[in-house]
Design a protein around this motif. Structure first.
Motif, PDB file in Angstrom:
ATOM      1  N   SER A  35     -19.363 -16.169 -16.510  1.00 23.69           N
ATOM      2  CA  SER A  35     -19.672 -15.228 -15.717  1.00 23.69           C
ATOM      3  C   SER A  35     -18.974 -15.263 -14.501  1.00 23.69           C
ATOM      4  CB  SER A  35     -21.323 -15.650 -15.426  1.00 23.69           C
ATOM      5  OG  SER A  35     -21.945 -15.639 -16.735  1.00 23.69           O
ATOM      6  N   LYS A  42     -11.277 -10.219 -17.956  1.00 24.35           N
ATOM      7  CA  LYS A  42     -11.114  -8.551 -18.337  1.00 24.35           C
ATOM      8  C   LYS A  42      -9.794  -7.937 -18.278  1.00 24.35           C
ATOM      9  CE  LYS A  42     -14.315  -5.616 -17.620  1.00 24.35           C
ATOM     10  NZ  LYS A  42     -15.265  -4.602 -17.080  1.00 24.35           N
ATOM     11  N   ASP A  49     -16.415  -3.503 -21.160  1.00 27.65           N
ATOM     12  CA  ASP A  49     -17.718  -4.324 -21.039  1.00 27.65           C
ATOM     13  C   ASP A  49     -18.437  -4.910 -22.273  1.00 27.65           C
ATOM     14  OD1 ASP A  49     -17.050  -3.937 -18.359  1.00 27.65           O
ATOM     15  OD2 ASP A  49     -18.260  -2.121 -18.180  1.00 27.65           O
ATOM     16  N   THR A  50     -18.317  -3.876 -23.182  1.00 25.53           N
ATOM     17  CA  THR A  50     -18.789  -4.435 -24.703  1.00 25.53           C
ATOM     18  C   THR A  50     -18.115  -5.704 -25.019  1.00 25.53           C
ATOM     19  OG1 THR A  50     -19.245  -1.985 -25.040  1.00 25.53           O
ATOM     20  CG2 THR A  50     -19.313  -3.541 -26.927  1.00 25.53           C
ATOM     21  N   GLY A  53     -19.661  -8.371 -23.074  1.00 23.85           N
ATOM     22  CA  GLY A  53     -20.796  -8.726 -23.455  1.00 23.85           C
ATOM     23  C   GLY A  53     -20.980  -9.452 -24.725  1.00 23.85           C
ATOM     24  N   GLN A  56     -20.024 -12.870 -24.078  1.00 24.97           N
ATOM     25  CA  GLN A  56     -20.940 -13.955 -23.229  1.00 24.97           C
ATOM     26  C   GLN A  56     -22.389 -13.809 -23.923  1.00 24.97           C
ATOM     27  OE1 GLN A  56     -20.787 -11.647 -19.698  1.00 24.97           O
ATOM     28  NE2 GLN A  56     -20.470 -13.631 -18.688  1.00 24.97           N
ATOM     29  N   GLY A  57     -22.720 -12.846 -24.685  1.00 19.29           N
ATOM     30  CA  GLY A  57     -24.037 -12.771 -25.255  1.00 19.29           C
ATOM     31  C   GLY A  57     -24.182 -13.146 -26.626  1.00 19.29           C
TER      32      GLY A  57
END
Length: 135
Positions: A35, A42, A49-50, A53, A56-57
């Motif tokens: 994070s 990036k 951003d996808t 995500g 990370q997720g």
């Protein structure tokens, strides 16, 4: 050397507790550090951003969920010290691989074992209280 009422040597108990505390702390930092470096990642990989995500997720959740049952079975059925040692060794190699990748897919694949092994360090049966007899 003196032993406590539970038959454990106090020095060894402290040593095991310290090692597990360090491992758990590094595991927590490892999960959170991405994070802090989202911007440079990036830029280096040209990610959307996808994709960040997903990195990370979804990648974390999926690996954590898939690794949960096999690692729980291994903790119940095998030598916990050897299992923890093996997990830390795999985690270390995967961490080194994360530093050497040059593609997004490579980063996802190198990060996957690390995410799965966080489950091992977070499992309550690998905590010091499970390894030591009650006082």
């Amino acid at each position: 050397m003196g032993e406590s009422a539970s038959g454990q040597r106090p020095a060894m108990t402290g040593y095991v507790l310290t090692i597990l505390l360090i491992g758990s702390t590094l595991s927590y930092i490892d999960r959170q550090v991405i994070s802090l470096v989202v911007g440079p990642i990036k830029a280096a990989f040209g990610l959307s951003d996808t994709q960040v995500g997903l990195l990370q997720g979804l990648a974390f959740s999926l690996c954590y969920a898939i690794a949960g049952f096999p690692l729980a079975l291994a903790v119940d059925r095998s030598n916990r010290v050897r299992l923890a040692t093996g997990c830390v060794a795999v985690w270390s190699v995967a961490t080194a691989a994360c530093g050497m990748v040059s593609t997004y897919v490579g980063l996802l694949l190198a990060r996957a074992p690390r995410l799965a092994l966080h489950k091992m360090l977070a499992n309550r049966k690998t905590m010091p209280s499970a390894w030591m007899a009650p006082v």
